[in-house]
Design a protein around this motif. Structure first.
Motif: not given
Length: 224
Positions: A98-108, A148-154
């Motif tokens: 689920h993206l909600s789990m993976t984003f919770s790891l990558a975005l913070p 752009i590359s930096n912003f799309i990393r998470p």
């Protein structure tokens, strides 16, 4: 009976109709070997060997020797690999699909690196926007591309992990759903293919955890 192909990724429990399946993310804590033993078990020795090898590799990639600098990377790898492997067992929810789990790891992680980099090491961050040896005419484009590359990393970290987990599970579900409709003498072919695919998924679960941790380490090293 499945209502659709993606119903096995539904986080709601069929008993209480609540998202209780997310509690499976804590099951990995029961597999972490305890250290309060007179002599170490084989599992404790194996996990210590894996953790020490990852610590040395992450410390080398980070490029600085602050105490405990690689502990959070080893912890990140442990969380992801436990959830990936547990999701291969029957009736256990795969939270990393689920993206909600993976984003919770990558975005913070990415957001904290950006805050630290632009407040404490802004000269290094600006210099990283233009690689060494870039022609003057290409500098504005390189700044745009690097931004752009930096912003799309998470997003790339989260989508890569979730997509790889979903792809293998869907293939296993599709193969398993064909069992009642095929002739009995083809069952052994189906079972053999599912066992091979399960072995491949186990390797993918470990590799994707390693890739997520390695990329996070490389992004961190760019800030320091």
């Amino acid at each position: 009976m499945m209502s659709n192909l993606f119903s096995n990724f539904d986080p709601s429990s069929p008993i209480f109709n609540l998202p209780l399946n997310w509690l499976s993310t804590s099951l990995g804590l029961f597999f972490i070997p305890v250290v309060f033993w007179l002599s170490s078990s084989r599992w404790t020795f194996l996990w210590s060997l894996i953790s020490f090898s990852l610590h040395k590799e992450f410390k080398t990639l980070l490029g600085f020797s602050n105490p405990g600098s690689s502990i959070w990377m080893v912890t990140l790898f442990s969380i992801i690999v436990f959830n990936n492997l547990l999701g291969l067992f029957p009736y256990i929810f795969t939270s990393t699909s689920h993206l909600s789990m993976t984003f919770s790891l990558a975005l913070p992680m990415w957001f904290s690196l950006m805050i630290f980099g632009w407040t404490k090491r802004y000269n290094h961050m600006f210099a990283h926007m233009v690689p060494l040896g870039t022609p003057s005419s290409l500098m504005p484009f390189m700044v745009l591309i690097e931004t752009i590359s930096n912003f799309i990393r998470p997003g790339t970290l989260a989508i890569r992990l979730a997509a790889n987990m979903i792809a293998g599970h869907l293939l296993l579900t599709l193969l398993g759903s064909t069992g009642p409709s095929i002739p009995s003498f083809f069952i052994w072919v189906l079972l053999s293919s599912q066992i091979l695919l399960l072995m491949l998924e186990s390797a993918v679960a470990v590799i994707q955890s390693y890739v997520f941790a390695i990329l996070s380490t490389l992004y961190t090293s760019e800030v320091y």
